[in-house]
Design a protein around this motif. Structure first.
Motif, PDB file in Angstrom:
ATOM      1  N   LYS A 125       0.848  -1.186   0.000  1.00 34.89           N
ATOM      2  CA  LYS A 125       0.000   0.000   0.000  1.00 34.89           C
ATOM      3  C   LYS A 125       0.886   1.239   0.000  1.00 34.89           C
ATOM      4  O   LYS A 125       1.692   1.427   0.908  1.00 34.89           O
ATOM      5  N   MET A 126       0.745   2.040  -1.014  1.00 36.81           N
ATOM      6  CA  MET A 126       1.566   3.242  -1.122  1.00 36.81           C
ATOM      7  C   MET A 126       0.868   4.403  -0.432  1.00 36.81           C
ATOM      8  O   MET A 126       0.038   5.096  -1.020  1.00 36.81           O
ATOM      9  N   ARG A 127       1.213   4.570   0.834  1.00 37.06           N
ATOM     10  CA  ARG A 127       0.651   5.652   1.625  1.00 37.06           C
ATOM     11  C   ARG A 127       1.699   6.087   2.634  1.00 37.06           C
ATOM     12  O   ARG A 127       2.273   5.258   3.342  1.00 37.06           O
ATOM     13  N   PHE A 128       1.948   7.362   2.681  1.00 34.02           N
ATOM     14  CA  PHE A 128       2.860   7.914   3.681  1.00 34.02           C
ATOM     15  C   PHE A 128       2.038   8.753   4.644  1.00 34.02           C
ATOM     16  O   PHE A 128       1.235   9.593   4.227  1.00 34.02           O
ATOM     17  N   ASP A 129       2.226   8.515   5.944  1.00 37.62           N
ATOM     18  CA  ASP A 129       1.464   9.249   6.946  1.00 37.62           C
ATOM     19  C   ASP A 129       2.297   9.364   8.216  1.00 37.62           C
ATOM     20  O   ASP A 129       2.544   8.367   8.896  1.00 37.62           O
ATOM     21  N   ASP A 130       2.730  10.571   8.525  1.00 39.30           N
ATOM     22  CA  ASP A 130       3.485  10.785   9.759  1.00 39.30           C
ATOM     23  C   ASP A 130       2.734  11.713  10.718  1.00 39.30           C
ATOM     24  O   ASP A 130       3.307  12.246  11.666  1.00 39.30           O
ATOM     25  N   GLY A 131       1.441  11.888  10.458  1.00 41.28           N
ATOM     26  CA  GLY A 131       0.633  12.745  11.295  1.00 41.28           C
ATOM     27  C   GLY A 131       0.612  14.190  10.833  1.00 41.28           C
ATOM     28  O   GLY A 131      -0.339  14.931  11.106  1.00 41.28           O
ATOM     29  N   HIS A 132       1.647  14.590  10.129  1.00 42.30           N
ATOM     30  CA  HIS A 132       1.721  15.941   9.566  1.00 42.30           C
ATOM     31  C   HIS A 132       1.424  15.903   8.075  1.00 42.30           C
ATOM     32  O   HIS A 132       0.562  16.620   7.577  1.00 42.30           O
ATOM     33  N   LEU A 133       2.118  15.011   7.405  1.00 40.20           N
ATOM     34  CA  LEU A 133       1.978  14.859   5.958  1.00 40.20           C
ATOM     35  C   LEU A 133       1.343  13.515   5.635  1.00 40.20           C
ATOM     36  O   LEU A 133       1.767  12.476   6.143  1.00 40.20           O
ATOM     37  N   ILE A 134       0.314  13.534   4.800  1.00 40.17           N
ATOM     38  CA  ILE A 134      -0.322  12.302   4.325  1.00 40.17           C
ATOM     39  C   ILE A 134      -0.278  12.313   2.803  1.00 40.17           C
ATOM     40  O   ILE A 134      -0.728  13.272   2.167  1.00 40.17           O
ATOM     41  N   ILE A 135       0.268  11.251   2.222  1.00 37.57           N
ATOM     42  CA  ILE A 135       0.284  11.088   0.775  1.00 37.57           C
ATOM     43  C   ILE A 135      -0.340   9.735   0.459  1.00 37.57           C
ATOM     44  O   ILE A 135       0.182   8.696   0.868  1.00 37.57           O
ATOM     45  N   ASP A 136      -1.454   9.739  -0.233  1.00 36.90           N
ATOM     46  CA  ASP A 136      -2.150   8.518  -0.617  1.00 36.90           C
ATOM     47  C   ASP A 136      -2.025   8.374  -2.128  1.00 36.90           C
ATOM     48  O   ASP A 136      -2.685   9.079  -2.886  1.00 36.90           O
ATOM     49  N   PHE A 137      -1.162   7.450  -2.553  1.00 36.20           N
ATOM     50  CA  PHE A 137      -0.889   7.300  -3.981  1.00 36.20           C
ATOM     51  C   PHE A 137      -2.017   6.583  -4.716  1.00 36.20           C
ATOM     52  O   PHE A 137      -2.157   6.732  -5.923  1.00 36.20           O
ATOM     53  N   GLU A 138      -2.802   5.784  -4.000  1.00 28.87           N
ATOM     54  CA  GLU A 138      -3.914   5.098  -4.648  1.00 28.87           C
ATOM     55  C   GLU A 138      -5.037   6.083  -4.966  1.00 28.87           C
ATOM     56  O   GLU A 138      -5.656   6.024  -6.028  1.00 28.87           O
ATOM     57  N   LYS A 139      -5.296   7.004  -4.038  1.00 26.50           N
ATOM     58  CA  LYS A 139      -6.356   7.991  -4.241  1.00 26.50           C
ATOM     59  C   LYS A 139      -5.838   9.273  -4.890  1.00 26.50           C
ATOM     60  O   LYS A 139      -6.623  10.163  -5.232  1.00 26.50           O
ATOM     61  N   ILE A 140      -4.502   9.359  -5.057  1.00 28.59           N
ATOM     62  CA  ILE A 140      -3.868  10.550  -5.636  1.00 28.59           C
ATOM     63  C   ILE A 140      -4.273  11.791  -4.836  1.00 28.59           C
ATOM     64  O   ILE A 140      -4.776  12.771  -5.396  1.00 28.59           O
ATOM     65  N   LYS A 141      -4.040  11.723  -3.538  1.00 24.85           N
ATOM     66  CA  LYS A 141      -4.363  12.842  -2.661  1.00 24.85           C
ATOM     67  C   LYS A 141      -3.221  13.078  -1.679  1.00 24.85           C
ATOM     68  O   LYS A 141      -2.509  12.146  -1.303  1.00 24.85           O
ATOM     69  N   ALA A 142      -3.078  14.343  -1.271  1.00 19.72           N
ATOM     70  CA  ALA A 142      -2.069  14.688  -0.272  1.00 19.72           C
ATOM     71  C   ALA A 142      -2.615  15.795   0.615  1.00 19.72           C
ATOM     72  O   ALA A 142      -3.435  16.614   0.179  1.00 19.72           O
ATOM     73  N   SER A 143      -2.166  15.790   1.858  1.00 23.44           N
ATOM     74  CA  SER A 143      -2.593  16.840   2.778  1.00 23.44           C
ATOM     75  C   SER A 143      -1.507  17.118   3.803  1.00 23.44           C
ATOM     76  O   SER A 143      -0.711  16.235   4.134  1.00 23.44           O
ATOM     77  N   VAL A 144      -1.466  18.337   4.281  1.00 24.49           N
ATOM     78  CA  VAL A 144      -0.557  18.761   5.341  1.00 24.49           C
ATOM     79  C   VAL A 144      -1.412  19.314   6.472  1.00 24.49           C
ATOM     80  O   VAL A 144      -2.161  20.272   6.278  1.00 24.49           O
ATOM     81  N   ASP A 145      -1.303  18.670   7.644  1.00 21.29           N
ATOM     82  CA  ASP A 145      -2.127  19.055   8.791  1.00 21.29           C
ATOM     83  C   ASP A 145      -3.609  19.133   8.416  1.00 21.29           C
ATOM     84  O   ASP A 145      -4.312  20.110   8.729  1.00 21.29           O
ATOM     85  N   ASP A 146      -4.056  18.077   7.683  1.00 17.35           N
ATOM     86  CA  ASP A 146      -5.461  17.930   7.261  1.00 17.35           C
ATOM     87  C   ASP A 146      -5.913  18.951   6.223  1.00 17.35           C
ATOM     88  O   ASP A 146      -7.102  19.014   5.894  1.00 17.35           O
ATOM     89  N   THR A 147      -4.978  19.744   5.720  1.00 21.10           N
ATOM     90  CA  THR A 147      -5.310  20.692   4.657  1.00 21.10           C
ATOM     91  C   THR A 147      -4.868  20.120   3.313  1.00 21.10           C
ATOM     92  O   THR A 147      -3.683  19.806   3.144  1.00 21.10           O
ATOM     93  N   PRO A 148      -5.783  19.938   2.352  1.00 20.86           N
ATOM     94  CA  PRO A 148      -5.401  19.365   1.056  1.00 20.86           C
ATOM     95  C   PRO A 148      -4.291  20.159   0.372  1.00 20.86           C
ATOM     96  O   PRO A 148      -4.266  21.391   0.438  1.00 20.86           O
ATOM     97  N   VAL A 149      -3.381  19.444  -0.263  1.00 26.43           N
ATOM     98  CA  VAL A 149      -2.279  20.047  -1.011  1.00 26.43           C
ATOM     99  C   VAL A 149      -2.419  19.654  -2.471  1.00 26.43           C
ATOM    100  O   VAL A 149      -2.577  18.467  -2.787  1.00 26.43           O
ATOM    101  N   GLU A 150      -2.383  20.639  -3.349  1.00 20.34           N
ATOM    102  CA  GLU A 150      -2.487  20.364  -4.783  1.00 20.34           C
ATOM    103  C   GLU A 150      -1.117  19.983  -5.334  1.00 20.34           C
ATOM    104  O   GLU A 150      -0.185  20.779  -5.297  1.00 20.34           O
TER     105      GLU A 150
END
Length: 225
Positions: A125-150
């Motif tokens: 599963k390609m997902r990075f999550d350290d509580g600050h940064l979340i990168i979900d490669f399956e859903k093609i989404k990223a967020s920093v502190d729960d704020t979406p990042v384009e």
């Protein structure tokens, strides 16, 4: 993500297969010789091997036999050698499957899936999550502190490559080859540095750092808090 080592000396076929396999969700390291294949096998975590029967500096059958002697890893021999005795020799060398050229991509994909299943290898599963940064490669989404990042498609691909090789330095030339090689136009290494800086601006701050520059070498995914 599953790492495939593709060893094929036909440059056009190598490039096309790399592109097609990466579109299927695999990470591909390509080589056109036995020498380079051995280097990549030592440097990277390889889950699967596709090897041509005839290579400029060696025999794909012999390469398969030597790998199988030391490692438990699925190998498909993909070759123009279509005689029965060649196929038998491939299986005697330890190959899990033998595909002759020309071939259908759909058949290759299915045989890769079967070989992986036989070895109990599943897509990570390609997902990075350290509580600050979340990168979900399956859903093609990223967020920093729960704020979406384009992020652009190329930025996701750069992150995918860096995170997949977390323990290894990724060179600018490798990023160019994997991210920009199919654009059909010339680009130089400067575009890589620009893209890395943009990613840092989007993902990092004074407290959280992720991409480390290895001067004279390339980049390393190394989260620092």
């Amino acid at each position: 993500m599953i790492n495939i080592l593709l060893i094929e000396d036909d440059l056009e076929l190598n490039k096309g297969l790399t592109f097609d396999l990466e579109n299927e969700g695999y990470n591909v390291y390509s080589a056109i010789s036995v020498t380079r294949a051995r280097e990549l096998f030592k440097e990277k975590k390889i889950d699967f091997i596709i090897v041509d029967g005839n290579l400029p500096d060696g025999d794909g059958f012999d390469f398969c036999k030597k790998i199988k002697y030391e490692y438990r890893i699925p190998i498909i021999i993909l070759t123009a050698r279509n005689m029965v005795n060649d196929e038998l020799a491939g299986f005697e060398a330890g190959a899990d499957d033998y595909i002759t050229k020309p071939f259908q991509l759909s058949v290759l994909y299915k045989r890769i899936q079967v070989a992986l299943r036989n070895y109990g290898i599943t897509k990570r599963k390609m997902r990075f999550d350290d509580g600050h940064l979340i990168i979900d490669f399956e859903k093609i989404k990223a967020s920093v502190d729960d704020t979406p990042v384009e992020l652009t498609a190329k930025e996701f691909k750069i992150l995918n490559i860096l995170i997949s090789n977390e323990d290894s330095v990724v060179t600018k030339s490798q990023l160019l080859e994997k991210v920009w090689d199919n654009d059909g136009k010339y680009v130089d290494e400067h575009v890589v540095a620009v893209s890395i800086n943009r990613l840092r601006n989007k993902l990092e701050n004074e407290k959280f750092k992720y991409i480390k520059t290895m001067y004279g070498m390339g980049y390393l995914w190394k989260p620092e808090v």
